[in-house]
Design an enzyme around this catalytic site. Sequence first.
Site, PDB file in Angstrom:
ATOM      1  N   ARG A 191       8.630   6.883   5.476  1.00  0.00           N
ATOM      2  CA  ARG A 191       8.746   6.853   4.009  1.00  0.00           C
ATOM      3  C   ARG A 191      10.110   7.418   3.579  1.00  0.00           C
ATOM      4  NH1 ARG A 191       4.479   6.648   0.522  1.00  0.00           N
ATOM      5  NH2 ARG A 191       5.324   8.300  -0.798  1.00  0.00           N
ATOM      6  N   ARG A 195      20.167   8.913   6.120  1.00  0.00           N
ATOM      7  CA  ARG A 195      21.425   8.236   5.782  1.00  0.00           C
ATOM      8  C   ARG A 195      22.616   8.938   6.423  1.00  0.00           C
ATOM      9  NH1 ARG A 195      19.431   8.600   0.298  1.00  0.00           N
ATOM     10  NH2 ARG A 195      18.122   6.799  -0.176  1.00  0.00           N
ATOM     11  N   ARG A 269      -6.740  14.349   2.907  1.00  0.00           N
ATOM     12  CA  ARG A 269      -6.063  15.624   2.710  1.00  0.00           C
ATOM     13  C   ARG A 269      -6.070  15.872   1.206  1.00  0.00           C
ATOM     14  NH1 ARG A 269      -5.227  20.239   5.183  1.00  0.00           N
ATOM     15  NH2 ARG A 269      -3.160  21.126   4.836  1.00  0.00           N
ATOM     16  N   ARG A 300       6.093  22.140  -2.402  1.00  0.00           N
ATOM     17  CA  ARG A 300       7.168  21.865  -3.360  1.00  0.00           C
ATOM     18  C   ARG A 300       6.849  22.472  -4.711  1.00  0.00           C
ATOM     19  NH1 ARG A 300       6.465  15.225  -2.839  1.00  0.00           N
ATOM     20  NH2 ARG A 300       4.219  15.226  -3.063  1.00  0.00           N
ATOM     21  N   GLU A 324       2.823  23.023  -5.644  1.00  0.00           N
ATOM     22  CA  GLU A 324       1.892  22.112  -4.960  1.00  0.00           C
ATOM     23  C   GLU A 324       1.504  22.720  -3.608  1.00  0.00           C
ATOM     24  OE1 GLU A 324       3.168  18.005  -5.114  1.00  0.00           O
ATOM     25  OE2 GLU A 324       2.169  17.586  -3.217  1.00  0.00           O
ATOM     26  N   TYR A 372      -2.255   4.825   1.502  1.00  0.00           N
ATOM     27  CA  TYR A 372      -1.247   5.742   0.970  1.00  0.00           C
ATOM     28  C   TYR A 372      -0.235   4.892   0.201  1.00  0.00           C
ATOM     29  CZ  TYR A 372       2.205   9.614   1.672  1.00  0.00           C
ATOM     30  OH  TYR A 372       3.119  10.640   1.541  1.00  0.00           O
ATOM     31  N   ASP A 374       2.250   3.922  -3.083  1.00  0.00           N
ATOM     32  CA  ASP A 374       2.952   4.323  -4.287  1.00  0.00           C
ATOM     33  C   ASP A 374       2.464   3.443  -5.440  1.00  0.00           C
ATOM     34  OD1 ASP A 374       4.513   6.436  -3.332  1.00  0.00           O
ATOM     35  OD2 ASP A 374       5.954   5.059  -2.442  1.00  0.00           O
TER      36      ASP A 374
HETATM   37  P1  FAD Z   1      -5.920   6.657  -8.961  1.00  0.00           P
HETATM   38  O1  FAD Z   1      -4.715   6.979  -9.755  1.00  0.00           O
HETATM   39  O2  FAD Z   1      -6.461   7.697  -8.065  1.00  0.00           O
HETATM   40  O3  FAD Z   1      -7.061   6.186  -9.959  1.00  0.00           O
HETATM   41  C1  FAD Z   1      -8.408   6.032  -9.570  1.00  0.00           C
HETATM   42  C2  FAD Z   1      -9.275   6.399 -10.778  1.00  0.00           C
HETATM   43  O4  FAD Z   1     -10.637   6.081 -10.487  1.00  0.00           O
HETATM   44  C3  FAD Z   1      -9.229   7.874 -11.101  1.00  0.00           C
HETATM   45  O5  FAD Z   1      -8.880   8.062 -12.466  1.00  0.00           O
HETATM   46  C4  FAD Z   1     -10.663   8.348 -10.818  1.00  0.00           C
HETATM   47  O6  FAD Z   1     -11.081   9.393 -11.689  1.00  0.00           O
HETATM   48  C5  FAD Z   1     -11.461   7.075 -11.043  1.00  0.00           C
HETATM   49  N1  FAD Z   1     -12.752   7.037 -10.334  1.00  0.00           N
HETATM   50  C6  FAD Z   1     -12.964   7.224  -9.009  1.00  0.00           C
HETATM   51  N2  FAD Z   1     -14.277   7.125  -8.714  1.00  0.00           N
HETATM   52  C7  FAD Z   1     -14.913   6.863  -9.891  1.00  0.00           C
HETATM   53  C8  FAD Z   1     -16.278   6.662 -10.229  1.00  0.00           C
HETATM   54  N3  FAD Z   1     -17.260   6.740  -9.328  1.00  0.00           N
HETATM   55  N4  FAD Z   1     -16.585   6.414 -11.540  1.00  0.00           N
HETATM   56  C9  FAD Z   1     -15.593   6.361 -12.492  1.00  0.00           C
HETATM   57  N5  FAD Z   1     -14.293   6.558 -12.200  1.00  0.00           N
HETATM   58  C10 FAD Z   1     -13.945   6.794 -10.919  1.00  0.00           C
HETATM   59  N6  FAD Z   1       3.497   7.087  -6.502  1.00  0.00           N
HETATM   60  C11 FAD Z   1       4.716   6.705  -6.984  1.00  0.00           C
HETATM   61  O7  FAD Z   1       4.949   5.511  -7.141  1.00  0.00           O
HETATM   62  N7  FAD Z   1       5.667   7.639  -7.308  1.00  0.00           N
HETATM   63  C12 FAD Z   1       5.461   8.980  -7.165  1.00  0.00           C
HETATM   64  O8  FAD Z   1       6.344   9.777  -7.460  1.00  0.00           O
HETATM   65  C13 FAD Z   1       4.189   9.405  -6.650  1.00  0.00           C
HETATM   66  N8  FAD Z   1       3.927  10.716  -6.502  1.00  0.00           N
HETATM   67  C14 FAD Z   1       2.712  11.108  -6.003  1.00  0.00           C
HETATM   68  C15 FAD Z   1       2.481  12.466  -5.868  1.00  0.00           C
HETATM   69  C16 FAD Z   1       1.260  12.904  -5.366  1.00  0.00           C
HETATM   70  C17 FAD Z   1       1.012  14.374  -5.223  1.00  0.00           C
HETATM   71  C18 FAD Z   1       0.277  11.959  -4.968  1.00  0.00           C
HETATM   72  C19 FAD Z   1      -1.031  12.403  -4.375  1.00  0.00           C
HETATM   73  C20 FAD Z   1       0.502  10.590  -5.140  1.00  0.00           C
HETATM   74  C21 FAD Z   1       1.723  10.154  -5.658  1.00  0.00           C
HETATM   75  N9  FAD Z   1       1.985   8.804  -5.856  1.00  0.00           N
HETATM   76  C22 FAD Z   1       3.223   8.405  -6.337  1.00  0.00           C
HETATM   77  C23 FAD Z   1       0.956   7.772  -5.583  1.00  0.00           C
HETATM   78  C24 FAD Z   1       0.184   7.416  -6.867  1.00  0.00           C
HETATM   79  O9  FAD Z   1      -0.534   8.561  -7.312  1.00  0.00           O
HETATM   80  C25 FAD Z   1      -0.790   6.264  -6.556  1.00  0.00           C
HETATM   81  O10 FAD Z   1      -0.056   5.131  -6.154  1.00  0.00           O
HETATM   82  C26 FAD Z   1      -1.632   5.863  -7.778  1.00  0.00           C
HETATM   83  O11 FAD Z   1      -2.352   6.951  -8.272  1.00  0.00           O
HETATM   84  C27 FAD Z   1      -2.598   4.754  -7.364  1.00  0.00           C
HETATM   85  O12 FAD Z   1      -3.384   4.398  -8.485  1.00  0.00           O
HETATM   86  P2  FAD Z   1      -4.906   3.998  -8.294  1.00  0.00           P
HETATM   87  O13 FAD Z   1      -5.332   3.366  -9.580  1.00  0.00           O
HETATM   88  O14 FAD Z   1      -5.083   3.229  -7.053  1.00  0.00           O
HETATM   89  O15 FAD Z   1      -5.683   5.383  -8.039  1.00  0.00           O
HETATM   90  N1  UDP Z   2       8.548  15.336   4.704  1.00  0.00           N
HETATM   91  C1  UDP Z   2       9.087  16.434   5.353  1.00  0.00           C
HETATM   92  N2  UDP Z   2       9.956  17.252   4.682  1.00  0.00           N
HETATM   93  C2  UDP Z   2      10.287  17.034   3.383  1.00  0.00           C
HETATM   94  C3  UDP Z   2       9.726  15.931   2.719  1.00  0.00           C
HETATM   95  C4  UDP Z   2       8.860  15.104   3.412  1.00  0.00           C
HETATM   96  O1  UDP Z   2       8.795  16.670   6.515  1.00  0.00           O
HETATM   97  O2  UDP Z   2      11.077  17.822   2.815  1.00  0.00           O
HETATM   98  C5  UDP Z   2       7.638  14.449   5.466  1.00  0.00           C
HETATM   99  C6  UDP Z   2       6.166  14.881   5.347  1.00  0.00           C
HETATM  100  O3  UDP Z   2       5.523  14.583   6.563  1.00  0.00           O
HETATM  101  C7  UDP Z   2       5.653  13.987   4.238  1.00  0.00           C
HETATM  102  C8  UDP Z   2       6.407  12.682   4.516  1.00  0.00           C
HETATM  103  O4  UDP Z   2       7.697  13.125   4.961  1.00  0.00           O
HETATM  104  O5  UDP Z   2       4.249  13.815   4.299  1.00  0.00           O
HETATM  105  C9  UDP Z   2       6.553  11.754   3.335  1.00  0.00           C
HETATM  106  O6  UDP Z   2       7.211  12.451   2.275  1.00  0.00           O
HETATM  107  P1  UDP Z   2       7.043  12.001   0.749  1.00  0.00           P
HETATM  108  O7  UDP Z   2       7.950  12.855  -0.072  1.00  0.00           O
HETATM  109  O8  UDP Z   2       7.203  10.543   0.664  1.00  0.00           O
HETATM  110  O9  UDP Z   2       5.530  12.400   0.471  1.00  0.00           O
HETATM  111  P2  UDP Z   2       4.649  12.323  -0.887  1.00  0.00           P
HETATM  112  O10 UDP Z   2       5.608  12.440  -2.054  1.00  0.00           O
HETATM  113  O11 UDP Z   2       3.936  11.019  -0.823  1.00  0.00           O
HETATM  114  O12 UDP Z   2       3.751  13.503  -0.744  1.00  0.00           O
END
Ligand code: FAD
Ligand code: UDP
Length: 392
Positions: A191, A195, A269, A300, A324, A372, A374
Amino acid sequence: MTTFADSSRLASTLEGCRRPVIVVGSGIFGSVLAERLAGGAGRDVVVLERRAHIGGNSYSEIDPETGIEVHRYGSHIFHTKSEKVWNYISRFARFNTYRHKVLTTSGGRVYTMPISLMTINAFFGKCLRPDEVGAFLAASTENFRGGEPANLEEKAISLIGEDLYRAFIRGYTAKQWGRDPKELPAEIITRLPVRHNYNTDYFNDPHQGIPLDGYGGLFEKLLDHDNIRVFLNTDYFDVRRLIPETAEVVWTGMADRLLGYKYGHLEWRSLRFEYERLETEDYQGTAVMNYADEDVPWTRIHEFKHYHPERDAFTSAGTVLCKEFPAAWKPGDEAYYPIGNDRNRALYRRYADEIALRPGWHLGGRLGAYQYWDMDRAVEKALELYETSFQP
Ligand code: FAD
Ligand code: UDP
């Protein structure tokens, strides 16, 4: 969109709908699908959302005390290579010009992340040029080049060598995933770009930004259609008796929960977010600071005002931070990252194959697909499901 704060009017709403599609979950997958079903196919759509807000994990809202847009489930930056996804999502939001940059603290010093010539020269105290990096790192990468890396550790060392791996990847990864990087699949680390130049962007994607009106505004716009009814604070399992047997359902919740965990639990996780308001104007000078050392318990710190330099709130006093913390997951906890090992992949297939046999049911979203993803990938998959299964 009509929004209901609970499920009390679900039965009467369903009676008034013609062939409704039930979308379980209002994250970006469910919301894009609801928009296409209503706006593209003219269908009646009933969205069930167990949380008190739309938008799933991408949700953001204004903190009433500071006026700062706060991302409720960790930082979310929209980024994509796909013209199709960018053109689609841009119909519902204008994005600012933010491009994601990340810093990392390792051994008491601050470096740029992902690993670039900037990181390498700062870490080793060198002035290497791009064409010198390969030879400089060769001694510590060569043992792992050639064959297929068997795990995350081998993959990382093959790209950046032992020293950089130990300083920036091993500790962070062990904290994030709660296991030794040797037990993790190599693809997690791909991911991150590596560079040999001074480009310090976190993502390679040409399209990046944060919605000018926040993610709350984006989701309001996506769901803004007369045919869409949203029921908040409504878990599917509490209301399923009201849903007609013949209804079409798009399920973006957990696949194993849908089938009562009959074959066992898929593993995840989890995360814990600690939010804090401070009176200082600028706590860390950037949106995200990673913490690479294993003895620092968080991975972070997010400081949200940096995502909107175009807003007045940036110059206001006070700031909002979020630390976090990675956390073990047990059934009932929020599921954030799927653990993509052989056991879980095989288990997921069993659930998905069985759900596929249910007429009118569609699995989607990161929970339903056990992926997993985005946000851009979730949008792409939602558009794909619409085109293959619902488009008139
Ligand atoms: P979700 O956003 O999880 O939506 C699912 C919804 O279903 C939730 O609102 C939940 O409450 C609902 N639900 C579940 N079960 C039920 C039920 N039984 N009844 C009613 N409702 C229910 N992506 C990026 O592109 N850029 C980022 O910077 C980025 N940062 C992230 C940082 C973190 C810490 C994490 C964990 C993820 C990040 N992502 C990021 C990924 C992004 O969160 C996901 O791609 C996105 O949330 C996917 O949307 P979704 O609709 O599949 O799931
Ligand atoms: N990672 C790391 N060091 C960093 C940032 C990321 O080792 O400073 C590794 C870690 O294993 C992480 C993966 O790279 O799970 C992907 O990072 P990303 O920032 O894409 O994770 P997310 O934002 O989805 O949590």
